[in-house]
Motif scaffolding. Structure first.
Motif, PDB file in Angstrom:
ATOM      1  N   GLY A 150     -11.673  -1.286   6.887  1.00  0.00           N
ATOM      2  CA  GLY A 150     -11.706   0.188   6.520  1.00  0.00           C
ATOM      3  C   GLY A 150     -11.485   1.238   7.212  1.00  0.00           C
ATOM      4  O   GLY A 150     -11.044   2.344   6.859  1.00  0.00           O
TER       5      GLY A 150
ATOM      6  N   ALA B 155      -8.493   7.548   1.621  1.00  0.00           N
ATOM      7  CA  ALA B 155      -8.337   6.034   2.184  1.00  0.00           C
ATOM      8  C   ALA B 155      -7.951   5.309   1.001  1.00  0.00           C
ATOM      9  O   ALA B 155      -7.024   4.431   1.051  1.00  0.00           O
ATOM     10  CB  ALA B 155      -9.375   5.595   2.916  1.00  0.00           C
TER      11      ALA B 155
ATOM     12  N   ALA C 222      -4.288   3.465   0.179  1.00  0.00           N
ATOM     13  CA  ALA C 222      -4.397   1.856   0.220  1.00  0.00           C
ATOM     14  C   ALA C 222      -3.552   1.155  -1.116  1.00  0.00           C
ATOM     15  O   ALA C 222      -3.344  -0.068  -0.970  1.00  0.00           O
ATOM     16  CB  ALA C 222      -5.863   1.358   0.081  1.00  0.00           C
TER      17      ALA C 222
HETATM   18  O1  C5P Z   1     -14.692  -0.198   3.431  1.00  0.00           O
HETATM   19  P1  C5P Z   1     -14.163   1.125   3.433  1.00  0.00           P
HETATM   20  O2  C5P Z   1     -14.851   1.890   2.210  1.00  0.00           O
HETATM   21  O3  C5P Z   1     -14.406   1.845   4.643  1.00  0.00           O
HETATM   22  O4  C5P Z   1     -12.638   1.462   3.067  1.00  0.00           O
HETATM   23  C1  C5P Z   1     -11.988   2.553   2.877  1.00  0.00           C
HETATM   24  C2  C5P Z   1     -10.769   2.278   1.764  1.00  0.00           C
HETATM   25  O5  C5P Z   1      -9.899   1.666   2.432  1.00  0.00           O
HETATM   26  C3  C5P Z   1     -11.334   1.592   0.518  1.00  0.00           C
HETATM   27  O6  C5P Z   1     -11.855   2.544  -0.410  1.00  0.00           O
HETATM   28  C4  C5P Z   1     -10.006   0.690   0.097  1.00  0.00           C
HETATM   29  O7  C5P Z   1      -9.357   1.453  -0.929  1.00  0.00           O
HETATM   30  C5  C5P Z   1      -9.314   0.886   1.375  1.00  0.00           C
HETATM   31  N1  C5P Z   1      -9.615  -0.719   1.745  1.00  0.00           N
HETATM   32  C6  C5P Z   1      -8.642  -1.679   1.571  1.00  0.00           C
HETATM   33  N2  C5P Z   1      -8.383  -2.863   2.143  1.00  0.00           N
HETATM   34  C7  C5P Z   1      -9.313  -3.034   3.136  1.00  0.00           C
HETATM   35  C8  C5P Z   1     -10.432  -2.280   3.552  1.00  0.00           C
HETATM   36  C9  C5P Z   1     -10.242  -0.957   3.041  1.00  0.00           C
HETATM   37  O8  C5P Z   1      -7.790  -1.571   0.382  1.00  0.00           O
HETATM   38  N3  C5P Z   1      -9.103  -4.484   3.618  1.00  0.00           N
END
Ligand code: C5P
Length: 213
Positions: free
Chosen positions: A35, A85, A89
């Motif tokens: 993330g 983010a 994604a």
């Molecule tokens: O895990 P975290 O909330 O920090 O991740 C931020 C954003 O990145 C998530 O909301 C998700 O949409 C995306 N993400 C993803 N695939 C991952 C890690 C994160 O799509 N392996």
């Protein structure tokens, strides 16, 4: 254990980071929070005011960045960056770029006895052959309550109903996107993280002892 991979997937604010840090410390595995890579890229787009609705802009910027830092930072944890983010994604080019960074990270750190990697698609796409796959389950209301407390404790202004709404929006975006949606991998173990952290780690330690070592 040698060069083993534990994949930890789950929705926003499900406690993947805390759980992965725990596993990393207890079982001496190198931790990678995927993330962070999505958040770092989102922060670059935000700082450079890049319009992320235009895929050409995204492709151009990505081709200019050689690598991005794997380090966490307070700047990455704002609601603005969280939202952006999850918006970037959805793009396959973004995902392929970040998947490559994750594979490079594992290759570069071969001296470690193994890795614990958390995200949304680690067990389903990025490291399909992971030795152990965990999927963290927590009700949205509990996730929102925990995230609210985290933000307040870190000095950010925060409103619980807004957090809950944002979490549900991010869940939908993650689950419904075309490329690498958030799914429970077939061979993953479901970890219930609705209760205390001790209850959660007991489920995990038992699995690691029985299935992994
Ligand atoms: O895990 P975290 O909330 O920090 O991740 C931020 C954003 O990145 C998530 O909301 C998700 O949409 C995306 N993400 C993803 N695939 C991952 C890690 C994160 O799509 N392996």
């Amino acid at each position: 254990m040698r060069n083993k991979i534990i994949a930890v997937d789950g929705p926003a604010a499900s406690g993947k980071e805390k759980i992965s840090k725990y596993i990393s410390k207890k079982w001496k595995l190198k931790h990678l929070d995927s993330g962070i890579l999505y958040r770092r890229l989102a922060l670059i787009f935000l700082n450079e005011k890049i319009d992320i609705k235009n895929l050409n802009n995204i492709n151009k910027k990505i081709s200019e960045i050689a690598t991005i830092s794997y380090q966490n930072s307070k700047k990455l944890r704002t609601q603005e960056v969280s939202k952006l983010a999850s918006e970037i994604a959805i793009y396959n080019t973004v995902r392929l770029y970040i998947n490559r960074l994750q594979h490079d990270f594992v290759k570069k750190n071969k001296n470690y006895q193994g890795f614990v990697i958390d995200g949304r698609d680690i067990g389903s796409v990025v490291f399909k052959k992971a030795d152990l796959k965990l999927y963290i389950h927590v009700k949205p209301e509990i996730r929102a309550k925990r995230r609210y407390k985290q933000l307040i404790d870190s000095g950010e202004k925060s409103i619980y109903p807004k957090i809950l709404k944002d979490i549900k929006l991010r869940d939908n975006r993650d689950k419904l996107r075309k490329h690498s949606p958030l799914v429970i991998p077939k061979d993953a173990y479901l970890i219930d993280n609705n209760g205390t952290f001790l209850e959660t780690t007991m489920q995990i330690d038992k699995l690691i002892l029985n299935k992994y070592l």
